[in-house]
Design a protein around this motif. Structure first.
Motif, short mmCIF file in Angstrom:
data_model
loop_
_atom_site.label_atom_id
_atom_site.label_comp_id
_atom_site.label_asym_id
_atom_site.label_seq_id
_atom_site.Cartn_x
_atom_site.Cartn_y
_atom_site.Cartn_z
N ALA A 22 0.87 -1.18 0.00
CA ALA A 22 0.00 0.00 0.00
C ALA A 22 0.92 1.23 0.00
CB ALA A 22 -0.90 0.00 1.23
N LEU A 49 1.37 4.90 0.89
CA LEU A 49 0.79 5.94 1.76
C LEU A 49 1.51 7.25 1.47
CD1 LEU A 49 0.69 3.71 4.98
CD2 LEU A 49 -1.01 3.90 3.15
N ASP A 71 0.96 10.43 1.88
CA ASP A 71 1.13 11.53 2.86
C ASP A 71 2.30 11.27 3.80
OD1 ASP A 71 -0.27 9.40 4.02
OD2 ASP A 71 -1.16 10.69 5.55
N LEU A 72 2.64 10.00 4.00
CA LEU A 72 3.75 9.67 4.89
C LEU A 72 5.05 9.37 4.12
CD1 LEU A 72 1.91 7.27 7.41
CD2 LEU A 72 2.30 9.74 7.63
N GLY A 73 4.95 9.30 2.80
CA GLY A 73 6.15 8.98 2.00
C GLY A 73 6.64 7.56 2.21
N ILE A 74 5.68 6.64 2.43
CA ILE A 74 6.09 5.25 2.65
C ILE A 74 5.20 4.27 1.88
CG2 ILE A 74 6.95 5.73 4.98
CD1 ILE A 74 4.45 4.40 6.14
N ILE A 117 3.88 0.13 2.58
CA ILE A 117 3.82 -0.85 3.68
C ILE A 117 3.28 -2.16 3.13
CG2 ILE A 117 1.55 0.03 4.39
CD1 ILE A 117 2.23 -0.78 7.26
N ILE A 160 8.30 -1.72 5.92
CA ILE A 160 8.04 -0.35 5.48
C ILE A 160 9.18 0.11 4.58
CG2 ILE A 160 8.03 2.05 6.32
CD1 ILE A 160 6.29 1.15 8.59
N LYS A 215 10.73 3.47 2.17
CA LYS A 215 10.70 4.92 2.02
C LYS A 215 10.63 5.26 0.53
CE LYS A 215 13.27 8.76 4.08
NZ LYS A 215 14.42 9.12 4.93
N LEU A 269 10.63 9.23 9.45
CA LEU A 269 9.39 9.10 8.68
C LEU A 269 8.22 9.84 9.34
CD1 LEU A 269 9.55 5.29 7.75
CD2 LEU A 269 10.37 7.21 6.39
N TYR A 286 -3.03 4.48 9.86
CA TYR A 286 -3.17 3.34 8.95
C TYR A 286 -3.07 2.01 9.70
CZ TYR A 286 -2.43 6.90 5.40
OH TYR A 286 -2.56 8.02 4.62
N VAL A 319 -5.46 -0.39 5.18
CA VAL A 319 -4.82 -0.22 3.87
C VAL A 319 -4.35 -1.53 3.25
CG1 VAL A 319 -4.12 2.14 4.31
CG2 VAL A 319 -2.56 0.27 4.91
#
Lengths: 300, 300
Positions: free
Chosen positions: A24, A26, A28-31, A33, A126, A128, B29, B75, B108
């Motif tokens: 997924a 995400l 807004d978080l720059g990640i 997962i 996770i 980046k 992060l 999330y 997610v």
């Protein structure tokens, strides 16, 4: 209830904004997962692997999803449920094996709990996404080429060796300690500016290609003779055998030489009723794929 | 091998940079992450709860860790391993229950796999730390006060009801559907500028207070009469009963009235050989706590 119906129901409850790729994204978080679980006697057998190998592979399958997205592996959380009788050697070797698969990521925590009699492993990874172009299955376009690197069918043949008490150690190692291609992933996501698709071949090469073709609304044509494999691996294992954890990317033609020693195995064309054409063997529906079926799949 | 030795060994292999709080704080992060697993017949019994309640509680216990850090729940990833015979009603109700516990977060993705005969759940939750002061167990200081809100011992008494076929529905609900205090968490982390400690009381009130006192190198003194509980809940349940999922915070004195209707139950003093003093009942070592022992704990 089959896998397709289960996923459809889950999507109807939670929505499908993030569902579709192995990770997924995400934004807004720059990640990115991803999470995968391994259950004893469903996904692995203790008699077939060392605790070190089990730790390695548990992490590797998750790092592989991060690499397939093009992100940089950063953090790992490990939840381990173990019977009370599990000895300390198991835990020690499991974590040492886990550590050897990190590809630059760090283990930051998780959970250790009891279980009745089976070992249960659930890993979250996770990645980046800074300065990386993140892949999506839906990004393949007519005119793109299909590139990959590595042998196909070895892991599936290795599993057969284990099942039949075989002793081909090269194949067994392919199954228990699949190597990951960090460089392939990072070169693609750093270099390519246009949208592109990338997946790992955890469920087999054809499975990945079909999913990309379907999500992108295109047809993918593959030259079987361009797919590398070891001697004595049959065609079905090469095309449908899972868990090789190679990366396959569908990218604009002009980047076709960015990965040294990669194999250009096919191209993308407009959809004409066929999704996947492997040297004349045609697939129009997902159900026609004789996939390595492990019941259930990652839904995010 | 006991829990303490297992954690010590794991730390020696992977390091302990992120180990110590219920969430790992990944500063680069801007997130916190936590993962908890629930195993059928170890952590829950299907006969005691509806699939909806199981989905609710699985998510709630993870969201609770995010709230204890002071971050904003964002999330959720859900890995569910289920026997092939599991019916669609279970999955539907599980995800509806899960959705009802989100406190603003989104699901997610995750993983759905088979299992032999038990249901296995592993949840990962991510919280956003922007503009929030994130808690740490090691932040309590002499002169700080201890505040909390909610009743103690109800969940543990509810579990006893289930075990003994009791019918006190209020207590049973406290155990199966613990309510979370989003507001308590967010007011604390938005308002307080100094370092502070906050935990949920998943393993009991004294367990949380002892861990904070030990990590901070201080002594915490509590007035038992200030701790709220329902009638007929005994002292042991109030102090040591787990799974109430209240929040307890150790904060500078000047903020003692920031939470409406919160209870100031104690204060922090310099360490004098005693870690925790509950109206004269003194604890110096963790082993002296008669904690609700569920074998194993979250290590990140």
């Amino acid at each position: 209830m089959n896998e397709y119906d289960i996923l459809k129901m889950i999507k109807s409850i939670i929505g499908d904004k993030y569902i579709g790729d192995d990770c997924a994204y995400l934004k807004d978080l720059g990640i990115v997962i991803t999470q995968d679980s391994l259950v004893e006697d469903i996904h692995f057998k203790r008699a077939w692997c060392t605790p070190y190998q089990l730790g390695y592979k548990s992490i590797a399958v998750n790092i592989s999803d991060i690499l397939a997205s093009g992100a940089e592996p950063k953090y790992i959380s490990i939840a381990l449920s173990i019977p009370n009788c599990t000895d300390s050697h198991f835990i020690e070797q499991f974590f040492k094996g886990a550590k050897s698969a990190l590809n630059g990521a760090e283990i930051v925590g998780g959970d250790i709990t009891g279980s009745e009699n089976k070992i249960l492993i659930s890993i979250t990874a996770i990645g980046k996404t800074d300065n990386k172009n993140i892949s999506s299955r839906a990004n393949a376009k007519s005119g793109y080429v299909v590139i990959t690197k590595g042998n196909y069918g070895s892991s599936s043949a290795g599993l057969k060796e284990l099942e039949n008490n075989g002793n081909n150690l090269e194949l067994i190692k392919s199954h228990l300690e699949p190597s990951l291609d960090y460089e392939f992933s990072q070169i693609i996501s750093k270099t390519i500016k246009e949208p592109y698709a990338m997946m790992d071949t955890s469920d087999g090469l054809c499975d990945a290609l079909f999913k990309i073709a379907e999500a992108s609304g295109v047809k993918i044509t593959i030259d079987y003779n361009k797919i590398k494999h070891l001697q004595n691996i049959d065609r079905e294992q090469v095309l449908f055998g899972g868990e090789d954890y190679n990366l396959v990317a569908v990218i604009p033609d002009k980047y076709s030489d960015i990965i040294k020693n990669a194999d250009i195995i096919g191209k993308v064309e407009n959809f004409d009723g066929v999704r996947l054409d492997i040297s004349g063997q045609k697939f129009s529906k997902y159900s026609e794929l004789n996939v390595y079926n492990h019941f259930g799949e990652n839904y995010g």
